[in-house]
Write a protein that holds these residues in place. Structure first.
Motif, PDB file in Angstrom:
ATOM      1  N   TRP A   1     -13.688  -3.293   3.226  1.00 16.20           N
ATOM      2  CA  TRP A   1     -12.665  -3.950   4.039  1.00 16.20           C
ATOM      3  C   TRP A   1     -12.010  -5.133   3.340  1.00 16.20           C
TER       4      TRP A   1
ATOM      5  N   GLY B   1     -12.051   0.768   0.422  1.00 12.24           N
ATOM      6  CA  GLY B   1     -10.705   0.416   0.828  1.00 12.24           C
ATOM      7  C   GLY B   1      -9.681   0.723  -0.244  1.00 12.24           C
TER       8      GLY B   1
ATOM      9  N   LEU C   1     -10.943  -4.877   0.298  1.00  9.50           N
ATOM     10  CA  LEU C   1      -9.877  -4.232  -0.471  1.00  9.50           C
ATOM     11  C   LEU C   1      -9.931  -4.500  -1.965  1.00  9.50           C
TER      12      LEU C   1
ATOM     13  N   PHE D   1       0.829  -1.209   0.000  1.00 12.17           N
ATOM     14  CA  PHE D   1       0.000   0.000   0.000  1.00 12.17           C
ATOM     15  C   PHE D   1       0.863   1.258   0.000  1.00 12.17           C
TER      16      PHE D   1
ATOM     17  N   HIS E   1      -7.975   0.330   9.311  1.00  8.45           N
ATOM     18  CA  HIS E   1      -7.775  -0.975   8.692  1.00  8.45           C
ATOM     19  C   HIS E   1      -6.296  -1.349   8.723  1.00  8.45           C
TER      20      HIS E   1
ATOM     21  N   SER F   1      -6.465  -9.449  -3.284  1.00  6.10           N
ATOM     22  CA  SER F   1      -6.757  -8.836  -1.988  1.00  6.10           C
ATOM     23  C   SER F   1      -7.160  -9.878  -0.956  1.00  6.10           C
TER      24      SER F   1
ATOM     25  N   THR G   1     -11.919   3.618   5.099  1.00  6.53           N
ATOM     26  CA  THR G   1     -12.222   2.304   4.551  1.00  6.53           C
ATOM     27  C   THR G   1     -13.705   1.976   4.629  1.00  6.53           C
TER      28      THR G   1
END
Length: 353
Positions: free
Chosen positions: A197, A28, A199, A15, A336, A262, A24
């Motif tokens: 969440w 996300g 992602l 990230f 997160h 993810s 998030t």
């Protein structure tokens, strides 16, 4: 289980937020591995190569989410939105059935029941939902974690009350799956989106159903819902899938390609480690708020913190590189796996100023 050092190293490798991203609960961040997968998928389309690998990603996502949710993959349907999944459940209820909901829950969990027009939809405060189940309640529909303020529903009490009165249960895990350990097997139906969440990009959502499908009618079924999809492209589907795939919607292939990576990352890190990390940061923020004279809305055990009266600060915080949300005048911060102590302290310092 990963050590804290390994957890942090893996997160840093994936990230690259430009500021303090504490939003998030809205959407996300995409990990680097997901961005790379999106790029490769786009090249497949651009170059006219076969897309079969992208369909394989859908099945990998189905299996990965099933492991996260604690159900076998054949009980997971891959769709596009929670609202569509709710719509299938709403369409399958008999006229006059009572649906018990929580007041001011997220619209996608509620509205399909209301637009039916012939259902009895009853809303009660979240903290009273378990005690409000009664013998004529057909279905209890609620978010596990409230989007607006992060409050957690007492799902155990709800499940026991529903079982005692013969009601089915429908739980939306959109604000839970990815940071909070979930058990979809404990409820008749559950749903979640992938872009918060979990992602992933927008455009994918999962529905879990019982082994016997719980009386659901696949009213949105298209060719992908056939037992043999490629033989179901023309005319009515001759044979629906024998699994929850009969509730699939046409797949947003790029989305599932990135989401696969993810889900793999979350599984590598471990949901327990992600959960502990998120709560540590949320509690750090709550402690800091107390020092500033602010009291967040009560949401113990939540990675979402909502602070009354501070929502109007959202534009200036965004200008300062701190992303949060304004929900009905409340500042909503969501913590997160990619967030750090420094993010929390940066937000607190900005609020102090």
């Amino acid at each position: 289980m990963d050590t804290t050092e390994t957890f942090a190293q893996r997160v840093r490798a994936e990230f690259t937020p430009k500021g303090a991203f504490l939003n998030t609960a809205s959407n996300g961040l995409l990990p680097a591995r997901g961005v790379a997968a999106l790029h490769e998928a786009a090249l497949l389309r651009a170059e006219g190569r076969p897309l079969l690998p992208l369909f394989e990603d859908v099945e990998s996502c189905r299996a990965g989410y099933a492991r996260l949710a604690g159900v076998p993959a054949h009980r997971v349907a891959a769709g596009a939105s929670v609202a569509a999944h709710t719509g299938v459940i709403a369409a399958s209820l008999p006229a006059g059935a009572e649906v018990l909901t929580a007041e001011d829950d997220f619209t996608s969990v509620l509205n399909p029941f209301h637009v039916r027009g012939d259902l009895k939809v009853r809303a009660v405060p979240l903290e009273r939902i378990a005690e409000s189940v009664r013998p004529d309640t057909a279905l209890v529909a609620v978010s596990a974690v409230q989007s607006a303020d992060g409050r957690l529903a007492d799902l155990r009490a709800l499940r026991e009350a529903a079982r005692a009165h013969g009601a089915r249960t429908y739980v939306d895990f959109s604000q839970a799956a990815g940071w909070l350990p979930v058990d979809a097997d404990a409820y008749d139906f559950t749903a979640t989106v992938s872009f918060k969440w979990l992602l992933g990009p927008h455009g994918a959502a999962f529905l879990t159903v019982p082994e016997d499908f719980g009386g659901l009618v696949p009213v949105l079924a298209g060719w992908v819902a056939g037992e043999a999809p490629w033989d179901s492209c023309y005319g009515p589907v001759a044979e629906l899938a024998h699994s929850a795939r009969r509730f699939d919607l046409t797949h947003a292939l790029f989305t599932y390609t990135a989401l696969r990576r993810s889900l793999e990352l979350i599984e590598e890190l471990g949901i327990d480690a992600v959960h502990a990390h998120a709560l540590t940061l949320a509690d750090r923020f709550r402690t800091g708020l107390a020092g500033l004279g602010h009291e967040p809305l009560a949401a113990p055990g939540s990675a979402i913190v909502s602070v009354p009266g501070l929502g109007t600060r959202q534009p200036e915080l965004s200008e300062a590189g701190i992303e949060v949300s304004n929900r009905s005048g409340n500042l909503r911060a969501a913590f997160h796996l990619y967030n750090t102590d420094a993010d929390v302290d940066r937000l607190l310092e900005a609020l102090r100023g």
